[in-house]
Design a protein around this motif. Sequence first.
Motif, mmCIF file in Angstrom:
data_model
loop_
_atom_site.group_PDB
_atom_site.id
_atom_site.type_symbol
_atom_site.label_atom_id
_atom_site.label_comp_id
_atom_site.label_asym_id
_atom_site.label_seq_id
_atom_site.Cartn_x
_atom_site.Cartn_y
_atom_site.Cartn_z
ATOM 1 N N GLN A 1 -4.441 1.146 3.272
ATOM 2 C CA GLN A 1 -3.674 0.204 3.761
ATOM 3 C C GLN A 1 -4.288 -1.149 4.045
ATOM 4 O OE1 GLN A 1 -2.646 2.051 7.406
ATOM 5 N NE2 GLN A 1 -1.227 3.382 6.770
ATOM 6 N N LYS B 1 3.385 1.739 -6.791
ATOM 7 C CA LYS B 1 2.966 0.405 -6.393
ATOM 8 C C LYS B 1 2.806 -0.805 -7.420
ATOM 9 C CE LYS B 1 -0.814 1.991 -4.892
ATOM 10 N NZ LYS B 1 -0.504 3.685 -4.892
ATOM 11 N N SER C 1 0.847 -1.470 0.002
ATOM 12 C CA SER C 1 0.002 -0.159 0.060
ATOM 13 C C SER C 1 0.975 1.313 -0.095
ATOM 14 C CB SER C 1 -0.933 0.014 1.132
ATOM 15 O OG SER C 1 -0.030 -0.058 2.285
ATOM 16 N N SER D 1 -2.666 -1.412 -3.456
ATOM 17 C CA SER D 1 -3.957 -0.545 -3.136
ATOM 18 C C SER D 1 -3.243 0.886 -2.408
ATOM 19 C CB SER D 1 -4.854 -1.275 -2.098
ATOM 20 O OG SER D 1 -5.862 -0.176 -1.713
#
Length: 742
Positions: free
Chosen positions: A239, A133, A126, A236
């Motif tokens: 978290q 990411k 996250s 994502s």
Amino acid sequence: MTGGSTFGLAVRAHRRRLGLSQEDLAERIGVSTSTIGKVESGRIRHPRPVTMRLLADAFGLAGEARDTFCQTAEAPPDPPSGFPVVAQLPSDVYPFTGRAAELARLDALLAVAGERPTVALISALSGMAGIGKTALAVHWARQVSDQFPDGQLYVNLRGFDPSGRVMDPADAIRGFLDALGVAPNRIPAGADAQAARYRSLLAGKRVLVVLDNARDAEQVRPLLPASPAALVLVTSRNQLTGLLATDGAHPLQLGVLSPAESRELLHERLGDDRAAAEAGAVPDIVSACAGLPLALSIAAARAQQSGFPLAALAADLNEASHRLDVLDAGDPLSDVRSIFSWSYASLTPPAARLFRLLGLIPGADLSTVAAAALAGAPVAGTRRMLTELTRANLASEHRPGRYTQHDLLRAYAEELASPDEAGAASARLVAHYVHTTCAANRLVYPNLGPIAVPLEPLPPGVEIDQIADQQAALAWLTAEHANLLAAAAYAAAAGQHAFTWQLAWGLDTFHYRQGHPHDQLTTWHAAVAAAEHLKITHVSAYSHRRLGEAYRRAGRPAEASDQARTSLLLFNDIGDWRGEAGVHLDLSMLAEQQGDLEAALEHAERSLAIMSDQSGLGEQGERTLARALNTVGWFSALLGDHVAALDFCEKALAINIGLGDDESIAATLDSLGYAHQHLRDHGQAVDCYQRAIEIFHRLGHAAMTADALKRLGDTYHEAGQADAARDAWSRARDIRTKLERG
């Protein structure tokens, strides 16, 4: 793996034996220090033969010691037989810089993967928007892909899609089932059943599943395999605390790049010469971008495209009112908006306009011709605009001639489009899809009757794709299928009732022949609602009829019956006897599906009686009459009256030949073959089957080709021609296998 591969450990041992640093060894053999680090850590497990020879020379190895050293390089494992090995990972990011600590933590997961007794290992990656990411996940996944010989699955869950169209987990599972070789007609109807099938396919498999851009834990959970040999990597902006708490996920919070890593990224993007020539501006750019990889990449692209001095770019960055928002994970869209604006401002006016409009597309990507329709511009000029956008990193040509945008770029682009230009552009794009789809449908099935909701003229500036023939039409429908479904959903939501209905009609033959009953169900369900707004009774009747057929093919007989009977009442109200006859034929197929052959024959006979009572049938009436004759003949044969079946089917064949309706000719020949086969007239049966097979194959009717081949094999077997029987059965089996694998 925390300690590296066997080969990596050997390299480290020999290097330390000689008292060499990684830098010393890299210099000796002429590679980068990072390459040596990756070899020793195990991220490069299969070095090139020349690299192995150079390392052996540097270590002074000869004879048996040299052979042993080279043999420690692990060969990729052979893929398991009987299971489709899926490799869905996107291309690696170039250049990829930094993230050594994060890569090491991901490597460490491999050391414990498979140790859990019942569940897969999960890593939840996250971080804020634009932090890299996806780049990290894909880069690491590609480095370790050889550790997952059963395949690598990837999906963008669009959790933060600017349009708000978050992917339903059921759609992601459907995509995975397609990739894993499950034929459309073998995919269960319900979402829970599809998820169970997905988990069953991955049971015991060593697979890597990358779930990118997830919205929340609820979206992710249905996609988690139960196999302890699997590893799941989730990215994502959230978290995903719930995933950590209840599913045992390993958290990995991704922070900003260090100043050194940021400088390395800029050098890679701009080139060492330019970065060195304007070295004074580099620290200011690094500071202004605050270690955000997306910001650094876009800033570099802006500098490359505009040719402006780096000092001017640095000044712009430091003056931007939203620069500090880059550090605020609570509002990531405002952070990148200012960065995108600098790239957008350098575009030519036509490219800038196209950039704005690309944020409006309902699907995941679009072709050059579709982009031209969106812009209302010539194709050649649009191609130049797309080239400009891709060079500025404001669009991506992810496949030749097909373009997409990152979700943040789409959000920014959509904000820039005015309501007037947005409405006109969306209407042009959907019109392009509608007209091309209907043209393709005509090529796929030339004998279709007139469309019940006639097409309006194309808007000015819109072209359709030029499709040469039936095979090209099938290829176009296949390539654009997902976008057409998205366009149909958009049209329905926007209240574009004619477009909604026309897309259902245009996709109908494709959905039928290619085995997409669930998509056929979705489009005709929307078409029924659209028909209510159009207030045309025969359109509503036809829509209910096609929805009923879609329900039948999806294995939902109760709904199929309800829709067919609603259609029957509507056709009866307006005195459309041909429509009534067609519904009875649909009901005969439904009865056959339920094992009631007597009821099936009764419906077929009612259809034939309706058509036989009419005069002046016309071409479409003749086609319905022929279908009724063939259907009565088919069910007569199934019930054992093969002589009567021949009479009905021969009359149907004569009509179909006169109409030139190849699909109906093939279906009737197949029925005749069955009747001759059961009358022991094997020669006639073989002739009919062979003619039917040739037509089915040419039309792309794979399932019906396989069925006819199977019956041909049975006929040869009954006639004592064992070799010919085996050949026909083998061909049928090959087709069925291909269909099951998708």
